[in-house]
Design a protein around this motif. Structure first.
Motif, PDB file in Angstrom:
ATOM      1  N   ALA A 214     -12.918  20.148  90.610  1.00  0.00           N
ATOM      2  CA  ALA A 214     -13.116  18.896  90.734  1.00  0.00           C
ATOM      3  C   ALA A 214     -11.919  18.250  90.615  1.00  0.00           C
ATOM      4  O   ALA A 214     -11.708  17.284  90.863  1.00  0.00           O
ATOM      5  N   THR A 215     -10.765  18.915  90.359  1.00  0.00           N
ATOM      6  CA  THR A 215      -9.611  18.385  89.988  1.00  0.00           C
ATOM      7  C   THR A 215      -8.601  18.824  91.185  1.00  0.00           C
ATOM      8  O   THR A 215      -8.337  19.717  91.635  1.00  0.00           O
ATOM      9  N   GLY A 216      -7.618  17.634  91.418  1.00  0.00           N
ATOM     10  CA  GLY A 216      -6.685  17.907  92.445  1.00  0.00           C
ATOM     11  C   GLY A 216      -5.153  17.565  91.550  1.00  0.00           C
ATOM     12  O   GLY A 216      -4.169  18.004  92.116  1.00  0.00           O
ATOM     13  N   PHE A 217      -5.144  17.467  90.536  1.00  0.00           N
ATOM     14  CA  PHE A 217      -3.893  17.300  89.776  1.00  0.00           C
ATOM     15  C   PHE A 217      -4.051  17.720  88.483  1.00  0.00           C
ATOM     16  O   PHE A 217      -5.066  17.429  87.706  1.00  0.00           O
ATOM     17  N   GLY A 218      -3.033  18.823  87.945  1.00  0.00           N
ATOM     18  CA  GLY A 218      -3.102  19.302  86.767  1.00  0.00           C
ATOM     19  C   GLY A 218      -1.833  19.290  86.166  1.00  0.00           C
ATOM     20  O   GLY A 218      -0.723  19.303  86.789  1.00  0.00           O
ATOM     21  N   VAL A 219      -1.713  19.172  84.809  1.00  0.00           N
ATOM     22  CA  VAL A 219      -0.573  19.052  84.117  1.00  0.00           C
ATOM     23  C   VAL A 219      -0.575  20.146  83.143  1.00  0.00           C
ATOM     24  O   VAL A 219      -1.665  20.476  82.260  1.00  0.00           O
ATOM     25  N   LEU A 220       0.408  21.131  83.286  1.00  0.00           N
ATOM     26  CA  LEU A 220       0.427  22.295  82.138  1.00  0.00           C
ATOM     27  C   LEU A 220       1.546  22.252  81.117  1.00  0.00           C
ATOM     28  O   LEU A 220       2.635  21.781  81.438  1.00  0.00           O
ATOM     29  N   CYS A 221       0.813  21.797  79.792  1.00  0.00           N
ATOM     30  CA  CYS A 221       1.606  21.739  78.488  1.00  0.00           C
ATOM     31  C   CYS A 221       2.292  22.837  78.206  1.00  0.00           C
ATOM     32  O   CYS A 221       1.774  23.804  77.351  1.00  0.00           O
TER      33      CYS A 221
ATOM     34  N   PHE B  50      -4.020  31.272  84.516  1.00  0.00           N
ATOM     35  CA  PHE B  50      -5.475  31.308  85.536  1.00  0.00           C
ATOM     36  C   PHE B  50      -5.717  29.745  86.060  1.00  0.00           C
ATOM     37  O   PHE B  50      -5.760  29.543  87.086  1.00  0.00           O
ATOM     38  N   GLU B  51      -5.401  28.848  84.999  1.00  0.00           N
ATOM     39  CA  GLU B  51      -5.583  27.561  85.209  1.00  0.00           C
ATOM     40  C   GLU B  51      -4.543  27.048  86.258  1.00  0.00           C
ATOM     41  O   GLU B  51      -5.170  26.141  87.165  1.00  0.00           O
ATOM     42  N   ALA B  52      -3.561  27.308  86.224  1.00  0.00           N
ATOM     43  CA  ALA B  52      -2.353  26.991  87.171  1.00  0.00           C
ATOM     44  C   ALA B  52      -2.822  27.515  88.600  1.00  0.00           C
ATOM     45  O   ALA B  52      -2.831  26.835  89.785  1.00  0.00           O
TER      46      ALA B  52
ATOM     47  N   ALA C 150      -4.106  25.435  92.063  1.00  0.00           N
ATOM     48  CA  ALA C 150      -3.347  25.670  93.159  1.00  0.00           C
ATOM     49  C   ALA C 150      -4.084  26.066  94.321  1.00  0.00           C
ATOM     50  O   ALA C 150      -3.614  26.591  95.281  1.00  0.00           O
ATOM     51  N   LYS C 151      -5.368  26.241  94.266  1.00  0.00           N
ATOM     52  CA  LYS C 151      -6.125  26.857  95.156  1.00  0.00           C
ATOM     53  C   LYS C 151      -5.995  26.310  96.510  1.00  0.00           C
ATOM     54  O   LYS C 151      -6.121  26.878  97.605  1.00  0.00           O
ATOM     55  N   HIS C 152      -5.788  24.878  96.665  1.00  0.00           N
ATOM     56  CA  HIS C 152      -5.566  24.421  97.801  1.00  0.00           C
ATOM     57  C   HIS C 152      -3.799  24.000  97.982  1.00  0.00           C
ATOM     58  O   HIS C 152      -3.570  22.903  97.602  1.00  0.00           O
ATOM     59  N   VAL C 153      -3.412  24.722  98.332  1.00  0.00           N
ATOM     60  CA  VAL C 153      -1.837  24.762  98.417  1.00  0.00           C
ATOM     61  C   VAL C 153      -1.022  23.764  98.952  1.00  0.00           C
ATOM     62  O   VAL C 153       0.112  23.005  98.463  1.00  0.00           O
TER      63      VAL C 153
END
Length: 126
Positions: A55-62, A75-77, A81-84
């Protein structure tokens, strides 16, 4: 907008929690997903994370020096990124330089933890 906050390890967890609490105060139209706060006790955590990632289109990897190769961050990244063409996956670097990134994370525009770069990240999220 929903922002998924990815973390791995003690330091990264603290950064993620702070970011999760702070972002909605700065941009009121944001809903964050931080696994420790947003998965209820007794729930299947893997399923909850998968649903949030979908459900998310924006992710922040700390990212910190301790978790640059952490399997769950990778894995989460990848899931984010599934919709490149439309996905936004932002490595947020603490005591890490962009040149320290490896693998697919090197393809993403990273944010160094500084006043100016954080302002740019907020603008892009908004």
């Amino acid at each position: 907008m929903k922002v998924f906050i990815s973390w791995s390890g003690e330091r990264s967890r603290g950064i993620a929690r702070t970011l999760s609490e702070w972002l909605p105060c700065v941009i009121q139209d944001i809903e964050t997903f931080f696994s420790l706060d947003d998965i209820a006790k007794g729930k299947l955590w893997g399923q909850e994370i998968a649903t949030a990632l979908e459900a998310t289109g924006f992710g922040v990897l700390c990212l910190t020096p301790d978790n640059l190769e952490a399997p769950w961050i990778m894995f989460e990244a990848g899931a984010l990124a599934k919709h490149v063409s439309v996905a936004r996956v932002c490595p947020l670097l603490f005591d890490v330089q962009p040149s320290d990134l490896i693998g697919p994370l090197t393809l993403r525009q990273a944010t160094v933890f500084s006043r100016d770069d954080m302002r740019k990240l907020l603008t892009d999220i908004n």
